[in-house]
Write a protein that holds these residues in place. Sequence first.
Motif, PDB file in Angstrom:
ATOM      1  N   LEU A  95     -46.262  43.086  38.923  1.00 46.55           N
ATOM      2  CA  LEU A  95     -45.558  44.339  39.321  1.00 46.55           C
ATOM      3  C   LEU A  95     -46.276  45.594  39.398  1.00 46.55           C
ATOM      4  O   LEU A  95     -47.200  45.654  38.412  1.00 46.55           O
ATOM      5  N   ARG A  96     -46.473  46.505  40.345  1.00 49.50           N
ATOM      6  CA  ARG A  96     -47.227  47.526  40.412  1.00 49.50           C
ATOM      7  C   ARG A  96     -46.479  48.783  40.015  1.00 49.50           C
ATOM      8  O   ARG A  96     -45.226  48.795  40.027  1.00 49.50           O
ATOM      9  N   THR A  97     -47.101  49.685  39.322  1.00 49.32           N
ATOM     10  CA  THR A  97     -46.456  50.904  39.214  1.00 49.32           C
ATOM     11  C   THR A  97     -46.457  51.674  40.409  1.00 49.32           C
ATOM     12  O   THR A  97     -46.924  51.390  41.282  1.00 49.32           O
ATOM     13  N   ARG A  98     -45.368  52.529  40.450  1.00 49.17           N
ATOM     14  CA  ARG A  98     -45.062  53.523  41.659  1.00 49.17           C
ATOM     15  C   ARG A  98     -44.586  52.754  42.965  1.00 49.17           C
ATOM     16  O   ARG A  98     -44.610  53.197  44.006  1.00 49.17           O
ATOM     17  N   CYS A  99     -44.173  51.244  42.713  1.00 51.36           N
ATOM     18  CA  CYS A  99     -43.624  50.451  43.748  1.00 51.36           C
ATOM     19  C   CYS A  99     -42.189  50.126  43.459  1.00 51.36           C
ATOM     20  O   CYS A  99     -41.792  49.765  42.276  1.00 51.36           O
ATOM     21  N   PRO A 100     -41.368  50.050  44.522  1.00 52.76           N
ATOM     22  CA  PRO A 100     -39.780  49.701  44.318  1.00 52.76           C
ATOM     23  C   PRO A 100     -39.669  48.238  44.160  1.00 52.76           C
ATOM     24  O   PRO A 100     -40.340  47.561  44.805  1.00 52.76           O
ATOM     25  N   TYR A 101     -38.765  48.135  43.082  1.00 51.96           N
ATOM     26  CA  TYR A 101     -38.348  46.481  42.744  1.00 51.96           C
ATOM     27  C   TYR A 101     -36.975  46.595  42.587  1.00 51.96           C
ATOM     28  O   TYR A 101     -36.287  47.668  42.557  1.00 51.96           O
ATOM     29  N   ARG A 102     -36.279  45.247  42.899  1.00 49.19           N
ATOM     30  CA  ARG A 102     -34.824  45.427  42.430  1.00 49.19           C
ATOM     31  C   ARG A 102     -34.930  43.833  41.488  1.00 49.19           C
ATOM     32  O   ARG A 102     -35.311  42.903  41.952  1.00 49.19           O
ATOM     33  N   ALA A 103     -34.318  44.048  40.424  1.00 48.75           N
ATOM     34  CA  ALA A 103     -33.877  42.962  39.601  1.00 48.75           C
ATOM     35  C   ALA A 103     -32.324  42.599  39.686  1.00 48.75           C
ATOM     36  O   ALA A 103     -31.491  43.377  39.773  1.00 48.75           O
ATOM     37  N   VAL A 104     -32.247  41.295  39.797  1.00 47.97           N
ATOM     38  CA  VAL A 104     -30.951  40.750  40.109  1.00 47.97           C
ATOM     39  C   VAL A 104     -30.515  39.675  39.405  1.00 47.97           C
ATOM     40  O   VAL A 104     -31.558  38.598  38.972  1.00 47.97           O
ATOM     41  N   ALA A 105     -29.427  39.898  38.520  1.00 47.75           N
ATOM     42  CA  ALA A 105     -28.996  38.854  37.668  1.00 47.75           C
ATOM     43  C   ALA A 105     -27.746  37.907  38.122  1.00 47.75           C
ATOM     44  O   ALA A 105     -26.879  38.374  38.874  1.00 47.75           O
ATOM     45  N   ARG A 106     -27.544  36.621  37.594  1.00 52.61           N
ATOM     46  CA  ARG A 106     -26.511  35.943  37.693  1.00 52.61           C
ATOM     47  C   ARG A 106     -26.259  35.088  36.444  1.00 52.61           C
ATOM     48  O   ARG A 106     -27.156  34.788  35.823  1.00 52.61           O
ATOM     49  N   ILE A 107     -24.954  34.689  36.240  1.00 54.58           N
ATOM     50  CA  ILE A 107     -24.650  33.757  35.230  1.00 54.58           C
ATOM     51  C   ILE A 107     -24.878  32.454  35.633  1.00 54.58           C
ATOM     52  O   ILE A 107     -24.209  32.141  36.713  1.00 54.58           O
ATOM     53  N   GLY A 108     -25.250  31.736  34.849  1.00 60.80           N
ATOM     54  CA  GLY A 108     -25.585  30.046  35.397  1.00 60.80           C
ATOM     55  C   GLY A 108     -24.509  29.110  34.741  1.00 60.80           C
ATOM     56  O   GLY A 108     -23.369  29.224  35.241  1.00 60.80           O
ATOM     57  N   ARG A 109     -24.520  28.850  33.419  1.00 61.55           N
ATOM     58  CA  ARG A 109     -23.648  28.048  32.926  1.00 61.55           C
ATOM     59  C   ARG A 109     -23.107  28.548  31.560  1.00 61.55           C
ATOM     60  O   ARG A 109     -23.964  29.402  30.897  1.00 61.55           O
ATOM     61  N   GLU A 110     -22.228  27.892  30.848  1.00 60.71           N
ATOM     62  CA  GLU A 110     -21.969  28.305  29.627  1.00 60.71           C
ATOM     63  C   GLU A 110     -21.423  27.053  28.614  1.00 60.71           C
ATOM     64  O   GLU A 110     -21.067  26.223  29.385  1.00 60.71           O
ATOM     65  N   GLY A 111     -21.906  27.148  27.518  1.00 60.43           N
ATOM     66  CA  GLY A 111     -21.457  26.000  26.630  1.00 60.43           C
ATOM     67  C   GLY A 111     -22.350  26.041  25.452  1.00 60.43           C
ATOM     68  O   GLY A 111     -23.603  26.672  25.278  1.00 60.43           O
ATOM     69  N   ASN A 112     -22.152  25.277  24.300  1.00 61.13           N
ATOM     70  CA  ASN A 112     -22.737  25.034  22.939  1.00 61.13           C
ATOM     71  C   ASN A 112     -23.161  26.572  22.380  1.00 61.13           C
ATOM     72  O   ASN A 112     -24.030  26.692  21.994  1.00 61.13           O
TER      73      ASN A 112
END
Length: 167
Positions: A95-112
């Motif tokens: 990733l470069r400084t001074r450049c825009p980015y988007r971080a995107v998250a999602r939940i996968g699974r649950e257990g244990n």
Amino acid sequence: MGERVELPWLDEPTFRCFGCSPRNRIGLALEMFRTDDGGLATDVTFTDEYASYPGVVHGGIVSALVDEVMGDLIALDRGMLAFSVTLRTKFLRPLRTRCPYRAVARIGREGNGVVHTEADVLAPDGEPHVMASAAYQPISSQQAADHMGLPAEDRERLAHYFDHAIG
């Protein structure tokens, strides 16, 4: 992108999260948004203060970014605070400084006893630069006392965030 999300814990007086608190003067002060598919996202442009090599964002800062967006998603969608117990970050390109980015998250699974999540950091053209996955363990009220030093009155007020069980 969807609607801006108000993080309910930002009003907590002792809250100084590096990722999302506006009261942390060296932090990222990330603002979260819902994605159309129910995930969570944030837009970020890193300054040179977050560089490792000239013009390149430090990998640890990038890992903090994906950890933040995944952890916030769990807190918002599952109503619990959780510690990351594993975090894997695959850097496809720096990733470069001074450049825009988007971080995107999602939940996968649950257990244990853990919630598994995934996140990507995308360039403006949608090209992935980082892929991450993590497992999060809910924080117990005892851990809140031991690790965060949360006094009893704060634990009582925030009790709804602690002591969740994951199948």
